[in-house]
Design a protein around this motif. Structure first.
Motif, PDB file in Angstrom:
ATOM      1  N   LEU A  90     -16.019  41.176 -19.758  1.00  0.00           N
ATOM      2  CA  LEU A  90     -14.818  41.358 -20.575  1.00  0.00           C
ATOM      3  C   LEU A  90     -13.549  41.076 -19.796  1.00  0.00           C
ATOM      4  O   LEU A  90     -12.546  40.617 -20.354  1.00  0.00           O
ATOM      5  CB  LEU A  90     -14.791  42.778 -21.143  1.00  0.00           C
ATOM      6  CG  LEU A  90     -13.604  43.124 -22.047  1.00  0.00           C
ATOM      7  CD1 LEU A  90     -13.593  42.231 -23.285  1.00  0.00           C
ATOM      8  CD2 LEU A  90     -13.660  44.595 -22.448  1.00  0.00           C
ATOM      9  N   PHE A  91     -13.574  41.330 -18.488  1.00  0.00           N
ATOM     10  CA  PHE A  91     -12.386  41.119 -17.669  1.00  0.00           C
ATOM     11  C   PHE A  91     -11.834  39.703 -17.829  1.00  0.00           C
ATOM     12  O   PHE A  91     -10.625  39.488 -17.845  1.00  0.00           O
ATOM     13  CB  PHE A  91     -12.720  41.391 -16.198  1.00  0.00           C
ATOM     14  CG  PHE A  91     -11.587  41.082 -15.260  1.00  0.00           C
ATOM     15  CD1 PHE A  91     -10.567  41.991 -15.057  1.00  0.00           C
ATOM     16  CD2 PHE A  91     -11.520  39.865 -14.589  1.00  0.00           C
ATOM     17  CE1 PHE A  91      -9.509  41.713 -14.213  1.00  0.00           C
ATOM     18  CE2 PHE A  91     -10.471  39.569 -13.739  1.00  0.00           C
ATOM     19  CZ  PHE A  91      -9.474  40.495 -13.552  1.00  0.00           C
ATOM     20  N   LEU A  92     -12.715  38.730 -17.955  1.00  0.00           N
ATOM     21  CA  LEU A  92     -12.282  37.334 -18.036  1.00  0.00           C
ATOM     22  C   LEU A  92     -11.562  37.021 -19.348  1.00  0.00           C
ATOM     23  O   LEU A  92     -10.919  35.979 -19.470  1.00  0.00           O
ATOM     24  CB  LEU A  92     -13.476  36.404 -17.851  1.00  0.00           C
ATOM     25  CG  LEU A  92     -14.080  36.430 -16.435  1.00  0.00           C
ATOM     26  CD1 LEU A  92     -15.431  35.727 -16.402  1.00  0.00           C
ATOM     27  CD2 LEU A  92     -13.124  35.795 -15.439  1.00  0.00           C
ATOM     28  N   TYR A  93     -11.644  37.913 -20.322  1.00  0.00           N
ATOM     29  CA  TYR A  93     -10.907  37.737 -21.574  1.00  0.00           C
ATOM     30  C   TYR A  93      -9.407  37.661 -21.302  1.00  0.00           C
ATOM     31  O   TYR A  93      -8.674  36.960 -22.004  1.00  0.00           O
ATOM     32  CB  TYR A  93     -11.214  38.905 -22.518  1.00  0.00           C
ATOM     33  CG  TYR A  93     -10.450  38.878 -23.816  1.00  0.00           C
ATOM     34  CD1 TYR A  93     -10.943  38.185 -24.927  1.00  0.00           C
ATOM     35  CD2 TYR A  93      -9.231  39.540 -23.957  1.00  0.00           C
ATOM     36  CE1 TYR A  93     -10.247  38.150 -26.122  1.00  0.00           C
ATOM     37  CE2 TYR A  93      -8.525  39.516 -25.143  1.00  0.00           C
ATOM     38  CZ  TYR A  93      -9.041  38.820 -26.233  1.00  0.00           C
ATOM     39  OH  TYR A  93      -8.334  38.785 -27.412  1.00  0.00           O
ATOM     40  N   TYR A  94      -8.950  38.378 -20.268  1.00  0.00           N
ATOM     41  CA  TYR A  94      -7.521  38.482 -19.989  1.00  0.00           C
ATOM     42  C   TYR A  94      -7.035  37.418 -19.006  1.00  0.00           C
ATOM     43  O   TYR A  94      -5.860  37.420 -18.633  1.00  0.00           O
ATOM     44  CB  TYR A  94      -7.212  39.878 -19.432  1.00  0.00           C
ATOM     45  CG  TYR A  94      -7.613  40.975 -20.387  1.00  0.00           C
ATOM     46  CD1 TYR A  94      -6.804  41.319 -21.470  1.00  0.00           C
ATOM     47  CD2 TYR A  94      -8.825  41.642 -20.230  1.00  0.00           C
ATOM     48  CE1 TYR A  94      -7.183  42.311 -22.362  1.00  0.00           C
ATOM     49  CE2 TYR A  94      -9.207  42.643 -21.118  1.00  0.00           C
ATOM     50  CZ  TYR A  94      -8.386  42.969 -22.180  1.00  0.00           C
ATOM     51  OH  TYR A  94      -8.776  43.942 -23.065  1.00  0.00           O
ATOM     52  N   SER A  95      -7.899  36.527 -18.579  1.00  0.00           N
ATOM     53  CA  SER A  95      -7.504  35.507 -17.611  1.00  0.00           C
ATOM     54  C   SER A  95      -6.766  34.363 -18.297  1.00  0.00           C
ATOM     55  O   SER A  95      -6.961  34.091 -19.477  1.00  0.00           O
ATOM     56  CB  SER A  95      -8.740  34.957 -16.889  1.00  0.00           C
ATOM     57  OG  SER A  95      -9.553  34.231 -17.798  1.00  0.00           O
ATOM     58  N   HIS A  96      -5.925  33.682 -17.513  1.00  0.00           N
ATOM     59  CA  HIS A  96      -5.198  32.517 -18.011  1.00  0.00           C
ATOM     60  C   HIS A  96      -5.969  31.227 -17.775  1.00  0.00           C
ATOM     61  O   HIS A  96      -5.455  30.143 -18.038  1.00  0.00           O
ATOM     62  CB  HIS A  96      -3.822  32.418 -17.331  1.00  0.00           C
ATOM     63  CG  HIS A  96      -2.855  33.472 -17.773  1.00  0.00           C
ATOM     64  ND1 HIS A  96      -2.725  34.672 -17.121  1.00  0.00           N
ATOM     65  CD2 HIS A  96      -1.994  33.522 -18.825  1.00  0.00           C
ATOM     66  CE1 HIS A  96      -1.812  35.406 -17.738  1.00  0.00           C
ATOM     67  NE2 HIS A  96      -1.352  34.728 -18.765  1.00  0.00           N
ATOM     68  N   PHE A  97      -7.174  31.319 -17.265  1.00  0.00           N
ATOM     69  CA  PHE A  97      -7.985  30.140 -16.988  1.00  0.00           C
ATOM     70  C   PHE A  97      -9.268  30.181 -17.802  1.00  0.00           C
ATOM     71  O   PHE A  97      -9.730  31.234 -18.229  1.00  0.00           O
ATOM     72  CB  PHE A  97      -8.313  30.043 -15.494  1.00  0.00           C
ATOM     73  CG  PHE A  97      -9.006  31.267 -14.941  1.00  0.00           C
ATOM     74  CD1 PHE A  97     -10.381  31.411 -15.018  1.00  0.00           C
ATOM     75  CD2 PHE A  97      -8.275  32.274 -14.331  1.00  0.00           C
ATOM     76  CE1 PHE A  97     -11.020  32.530 -14.513  1.00  0.00           C
ATOM     77  CE2 PHE A  97      -8.895  33.406 -13.817  1.00  0.00           C
ATOM     78  CZ  PHE A  97     -10.275  33.531 -13.917  1.00  0.00           C
ATOM     79  N   ASP A  98      -9.841  28.997 -18.014  1.00  0.00           N
ATOM     80  CA  ASP A  98     -11.118  28.904 -18.717  1.00  0.00           C
ATOM     81  C   ASP A  98     -12.291  29.114 -17.774  1.00  0.00           C
ATOM     82  O   ASP A  98     -13.280  29.760 -18.132  1.00  0.00           O
ATOM     83  CB  ASP A  98     -11.259  27.529 -19.390  1.00  0.00           C
ATOM     84  CG  ASP A  98     -10.144  27.239 -20.376  1.00  0.00           C
ATOM     85  OD1 ASP A  98      -9.827  28.132 -21.183  1.00  0.00           O
ATOM     86  OD2 ASP A  98      -9.586  26.125 -20.341  1.00  0.00           O
ATOM     87  N   GLY A  99     -12.214  28.532 -16.589  1.00  0.00           N
ATOM     88  CA  GLY A  99     -13.325  28.588 -15.648  1.00  0.00           C
ATOM     89  C   GLY A  99     -12.853  28.512 -14.214  1.00  0.00           C
ATOM     90  O   GLY A  99     -11.657  28.637 -13.919  1.00  0.00           O
TER      91      GLY A  99
ATOM     92  N   GLU B  70     -10.888  19.111 -22.219  1.00  0.00           N
ATOM     93  CA  GLU B  70      -9.912  19.666 -21.268  1.00  0.00           C
ATOM     94  C   GLU B  70     -10.170  21.141 -20.982  1.00  0.00           C
ATOM     95  O   GLU B  70     -10.447  21.932 -21.886  1.00  0.00           O
ATOM     96  CB  GLU B  70      -8.502  19.499 -21.836  1.00  0.00           C
ATOM     97  CG  GLU B  70      -7.399  20.029 -20.933  1.00  0.00           C
ATOM     98  CD  GLU B  70      -6.026  19.819 -21.530  1.00  0.00           C
ATOM     99  OE1 GLU B  70      -5.201  20.753 -21.472  1.00  0.00           O
ATOM    100  OE2 GLU B  70      -5.775  18.714 -22.068  1.00  0.00           O
ATOM    101  N   PHE B  71     -10.007  21.522 -19.683  1.00  0.00           N
ATOM    102  CA  PHE B  71     -10.179  22.914 -19.266  1.00  0.00           C
ATOM    103  C   PHE B  71      -9.174  23.261 -18.173  1.00  0.00           C
ATOM    104  O   PHE B  71      -8.809  22.411 -17.354  1.00  0.00           O
ATOM    105  CB  PHE B  71     -11.598  23.155 -18.735  1.00  0.00           C
ATOM    106  CG  PHE B  71     -12.663  22.947 -19.774  1.00  0.00           C
ATOM    107  CD1 PHE B  71     -13.041  23.979 -20.613  1.00  0.00           C
ATOM    108  CD2 PHE B  71     -13.240  21.698 -19.937  1.00  0.00           C
ATOM    109  CE1 PHE B  71     -13.996  23.772 -21.597  1.00  0.00           C
ATOM    110  CE2 PHE B  71     -14.196  21.481 -20.914  1.00  0.00           C
ATOM    111  CZ  PHE B  71     -14.571  22.523 -21.749  1.00  0.00           C
ATOM    112  N   SER B  72      -8.731  24.506 -18.171  1.00  0.00           N
ATOM    113  CA  SER B  72      -7.903  25.027 -17.086  1.00  0.00           C
ATOM    114  C   SER B  72      -8.801  25.837 -16.155  1.00  0.00           C
ATOM    115  O   SER B  72      -9.616  26.637 -16.610  1.00  0.00           O
ATOM    116  CB  SER B  72      -6.779  25.914 -17.635  1.00  0.00           C
ATOM    117  OG  SER B  72      -7.305  27.012 -18.369  1.00  0.00           O
TER     118      SER B  72
END
Length: 376
Positions: free
Chosen positions: A166-175, A83-85
């Motif tokens: 690093l910016f993607l560390y703070y995202s609520h999505f995986d991909g 599963e991925f968001s």
């Protein structure tokens, strides 16, 4: 910090080895060869008209809203499924998720795909790099089964990230799952939506998006749910088949044209939270609505003055699309900020616009449809 998911660059390594894939002939292709496809589509259209929801052999994918900044849905990859968001992004055309091989900090707090646990996974030696307005990733191209809603696409190309900014560390999505045209796809990988259509998994070559500030946001593949909008859809031609690119005739505020006086190209982008445009025009809009920059690059607005701010009118193909201040001002506890942002590229009609107007992305006719949403 806002996410601008605008694909701007790509890099593909040398020495690509093509992975041979055995592909069965799709049902759609077989029917087409037998001269039965037109009859089948006609029967589907007649049958679907009986349903009050307006859906026609369609699959819906609910989207979770994170502070009007990100809209995220759930997909499944592999056999058995993992599963991925993901963000369903009309501003790019590739699917990627983090890999267990990723060592970046951004991968530590997100789901990671393990290809060794999937019996249907096939890899390649192709290295793919993708940069967005904010954030970038690099990974290996592979192929596996991807499930979106009730739709299962086999041998779908996807990138497994091995390095992320690093910016993607703070995202609520995986991909990210890109929904742009195939010409936008890195190395010619078939986008997920094109796989759906090519394999006869949906009955209409289109998808539609309803974004809400509350609950109930959804993307529908292969159909249009007319319960989400009022009036009639207004169709606008796609001017370049890469992004979902259209032409803005003008942008008006207080009766004065403040941007696109002679027309300007723009893309309709579900992966961008703001409306973005040329710096000079955006500065003029910020000044007109009393927005002042802070040390973080945001343009702040007095929350008490929102009710007195004018509508901004975006004219597209001769139709006026009004945006009230309640739409283009981001309101947070104790602060308010402008939803306009500068960009050096094409104008972008992001989520601020899409929350006001239901959008249909019609690939069969290369057009985009707009209609006022039914607000929840």
């Amino acid at each position: 910090m806002r996410l601008l998911l605008l694909l701007v660059s790509m890099a593909i390594s040398q020495g690509f080895v093509q992975v041979p894939l055995t592909r069965r002939k799709s049902l759609r292709k077989t029917l087409q060869e037998l001269g039965l496809l037109a009859e089948l589509n006609s029967n589907i259209q007649n049958l679907s008209s009986k349903y009050s929801s307006g859906l026609q052999e369609a699959a819906t994918e609910p989207l979770a809203n994170y502070m009007d900044n990100e809209y995220v849905g759930t997909i499944y990859i592999g056999t058995p499924p993992q599963e991925f968001s993901v963000v369903f992004d009309t501003g790019s055309a590739n699917l990627w998720v983090p890999s267990v091989s990723c060592t970046s900090a951004a991968c530590t707090n997100h789901h990671k795909f393990n290809p060794h646990l999937s019996s249907s996974f096939h890899t390649s030696t192709e290295v793919v790099s993708i940069s967005y307005g904010t954030g970038s990733m690099r990974g290996i191209l592979g192929y596996d089964t991807v499930q979106v809603g009730s739709i299962i696409a086999e041998k779908q190309g996807l990138v497994l990230s091995e390095a992320e900014s690093l910016f993607l560390y703070y995202s609520h999505f995986d991909g990210i799952l890109g929904l742009g045209y195939p010409s936008l796809s890195v190395s010619g990988t078939t986008p997920v939506f094109d796989t759906m259509w090519n394999e006869g998994l949906i009955s209409q070559d289109l998808f539609s998006v309803y974004l809400s500030s509350g609950n109930g946001s959804v993307i529908t593949f292969g159909g249009i749910d007319n319960s989400h909008y009022t009036g009639s859809l207004q169709w606008v031609p796609v001017t370049e088949q890469k992004f979902w690119q259209i032409t803005i005739n003008s942008i008006t505020l207080n009766g004065q044209v403040v941007a696109c006086q002679y027309g300007c190209p723009a893309i309709v982008d579900t992966g961008t939270s703001v409306i973005a445009g040329h710096p000079e025009a955006i500065r003029g809009i910020q000044k007109a609505i009393g927005a002042n920059p802070d040390i973080y690059g945001l343009y702040n607005v007095n929350c008490n003055k929102i009710s007195s701010l004018p509508d901004i009118i975006i004219t597209i193909d001769g139709m006026n699309y009004n945006l009230p201040a309640s739409a283009y001002i981001n309101q947070f506890p104790g602060s308010c900020s402008s939803g306009f942002q500068s960009t050096s590229g094409l104008w972008i009609l992001g989520d601020i616009f899409i929350r006001e107007y239901f959008v249909v992305f019609d690939r069969s006719n290369n057009r985009v449809g707009f209609a006022p949403i039914v607000k929840s």
